[in-house]
Design an enzyme around this catalytic site. Structure first.
Site, PDB file in Angstrom:
ATOM      1  N   GLY A  46       0.866  -1.163   0.000  1.00  0.00           N
ATOM      2  CA  GLY A  46       0.000   0.000   0.000  1.00  0.00           C
ATOM      3  C   GLY A  46       0.906   1.216   0.000  1.00  0.00           C
ATOM      4  N   GLU A  47       0.732   2.065   0.980  1.00  0.00           N
ATOM      5  CA  GLU A  47       1.573   3.254   1.107  1.00  0.00           C
ATOM      6  C   GLU A  47       2.096   3.266   2.544  1.00  0.00           C
ATOM      7  OE1 GLU A  47       2.914   5.551  -0.866  1.00  0.00           O
ATOM      8  OE2 GLU A  47       3.786   6.237   1.010  1.00  0.00           O
ATOM      9  N   SER A  48       3.405   3.063   2.670  1.00  0.00           N
ATOM     10  CA  SER A  48       3.958   2.849   4.016  1.00  0.00           C
ATOM     11  C   SER A  48       3.784   4.070   4.919  1.00  0.00           C
ATOM     12  CB  SER A  48       5.431   2.451   3.927  1.00  0.00           C
ATOM     13  OG  SER A  48       6.192   3.461   3.307  1.00  0.00           O
ATOM     14  N   CYS A  77       6.001  -5.396   0.192  1.00  0.00           N
ATOM     15  CA  CYS A  77       6.116  -4.047  -0.376  1.00  0.00           C
ATOM     16  C   CYS A  77       6.094  -2.980   0.734  1.00  0.00           C
ATOM     17  CB  CYS A  77       5.032  -3.852  -1.430  1.00  0.00           C
ATOM     18  SG  CYS A  77       5.501  -2.630  -2.647  1.00  0.00           S
ATOM     19  N   ARG A 104      13.188   3.028  -0.488  1.00  0.00           N
ATOM     20  CA  ARG A 104      11.724   2.976  -0.631  1.00  0.00           C
ATOM     21  C   ARG A 104      11.235   3.036  -2.065  1.00  0.00           C
ATOM     22  NH1 ARG A 104       8.283   7.292   2.084  1.00  0.00           N
ATOM     23  NH2 ARG A 104       6.737   6.392   0.715  1.00  0.00           N
ATOM     24  N   ILE A 134       5.088  -2.991  -7.806  1.00  0.00           N
ATOM     25  CA  ILE A 134       4.354  -1.731  -7.964  1.00  0.00           C
ATOM     26  C   ILE A 134       5.009  -0.672  -7.081  1.00  0.00           C
ATOM     27  CG2 ILE A 134       2.116  -0.575  -7.774  1.00  0.00           C
ATOM     28  CD1 ILE A 134       0.829  -3.415  -7.915  1.00  0.00           C
ATOM     29  N   ARG A 135       5.675   0.283  -7.685  1.00  0.00           N
ATOM     30  CA  ARG A 135       6.417   1.297  -6.919  1.00  0.00           C
ATOM     31  C   ARG A 135       7.160   0.642  -5.754  1.00  0.00           C
ATOM     32  NH1 ARG A 135       1.604   3.220  -7.612  1.00  0.00           N
ATOM     33  NH2 ARG A 135       1.047   3.168  -5.418  1.00  0.00           N
ATOM     34  N   HIS A 171       4.273  -8.228  -4.926  1.00  0.00           N
ATOM     35  CA  HIS A 171       2.893  -8.447  -4.449  1.00  0.00           C
ATOM     36  C   HIS A 171       2.382  -9.846  -4.781  1.00  0.00           C
ATOM     37  CE1 HIS A 171       1.614  -4.324  -3.281  1.00  0.00           C
ATOM     38  NE2 HIS A 171       2.620  -3.986  -4.065  1.00  0.00           N
ATOM     39  N   GLU A 173       0.084 -11.413  -3.494  1.00  0.00           N
ATOM     40  CA  GLU A 173      -1.378 -11.491  -3.319  1.00  0.00           C
ATOM     41  C   GLU A 173      -2.110 -11.057  -4.586  1.00  0.00           C
ATOM     42  OE1 GLU A 173       0.538  -9.162  -2.368  1.00  0.00           O
ATOM     43  OE2 GLU A 173      -0.480  -7.227  -2.400  1.00  0.00           O
TER      44      GLU A 173
HETATM   45  N1  GLN Z   1       6.354   2.904  -2.488  1.00  0.00           N
HETATM   46  C1  GLN Z   1       5.352   2.533  -1.522  1.00  0.00           C
HETATM   47  C2  GLN Z   1       5.712   3.014  -0.129  1.00  0.00           C
HETATM   48  O1  GLN Z   1       6.643   3.704   0.054  1.00  0.00           O
HETATM   49  C3  GLN Z   1       5.130   1.034  -1.491  1.00  0.00           C
HETATM   50  C4  GLN Z   1       4.388   0.584  -2.726  1.00  0.00           C
HETATM   51  C5  GLN Z   1       3.601  -0.664  -2.552  1.00  0.00           C
HETATM   52  O2  GLN Z   1       3.368  -1.159  -1.446  1.00  0.00           O
HETATM   53  N2  GLN Z   1       3.117  -1.180  -3.644  1.00  0.00           N
HETATM   54  O3  GLN Z   1       5.036   2.681   0.813  1.00  0.00           O
END
Ligand code: GLN
Length: 190
Positions: A46-48, A77, A104, A134-135, A171, A173
């Site tokens: 997600g977004e940490s 992630c 990150r 993903i990112r 990911h 999942e």
């Molecule tokens: N770049 C995101 C972060 O810093 C992580 C991306 C992801 O979980 N798909 O949290």
């Protein structure tokens, strides 16, 4: 056996579905008391920064850290970032447990999402795993006690295990491949 999934933000329901496909009981974790009867925990992607902020708001940071010290915990992630000891200069709440160094946003904008077949020690050795990035963060170094399970062709570390902790930069999942979830269940059962 019951495995919790931190359900503050991100891809938690996809992890839940993978575990349910394996016939494993699951629970969503949003409050400290939700950790009480769990045998293991997944921290999703997600977004940490958001996960860290919400975990702080709900008083979860210390309970999650205590839980992860005692029981198998897997970060994917953003969850990997949340488990790491070193994420560089960024000031965001993390559990700071795994002895790994993390960049990150290692892949930059041009290649912020991609899928690649990945060989993973003990998990996907003969048939590669379809790894969706993903990112994604990259593990730039590991300390003693951390075992590297998978690297990209350029040597970038993307899956590690340290005792009862597992971390993957991609990911699992988001695929229908259940091998990593089965592997984690094996860690929880051990
Ligand atoms: N770049 C995101 C972060 O810093 C992580 C991306 C992801 O979980 N798909 O949290």
């Amino acid at each position: 056996m019951k495995i919790g999934i931190l359900a503050l933000q991100g891809a938690f329901s996809e992890h839940e579905q993978q575990l349910q496909r394996l016939g494993v009981a699951t629970a969503q974790v949003r409050l400290p008391q939700h950790l009480a009867d769990l045998d293991g925990l997944i921290i999703p992607g997600g977004e940490s920064t958001t996960i860290g902020k919400l975990a702080t708001d709900y008083g979860l940071v210390e309970p999650l850290r205590d839980f992860a010290r005692q029981r198998p915990t897997w970060g994917t992630c953003a969850g990997l970032i949340f488990l790491a000891q070193d994420i560089g200069v960024a000031a965001q709440p993390i559990l700071g447990l795994m002895a790994i160094h993390v960049n990150r946003n290692a892949f930059g904008r041009q290649v912020d999402s991609f899928e690649t077949p990945l060989t993973i020690a003990d998990v996907a050795e003969d048939v590669p795993f379809p790894a969706v990035f993903i990112r994604a963060p990259l593990i730039t170094g590991v300390e003693a006690g951390v075992r590297v399970l998978a690297t990209l062709p350029d040597g970038g570390i993307v899956a590690v295990r340290q005792g009862h902790w597992l971390a993957t930069a991609f990911h699992p999942e988001l695929t229908d491949d259940l091998r990593l979830h089965r592997y984690f269940c094996g860690m929880v059962n051990a």
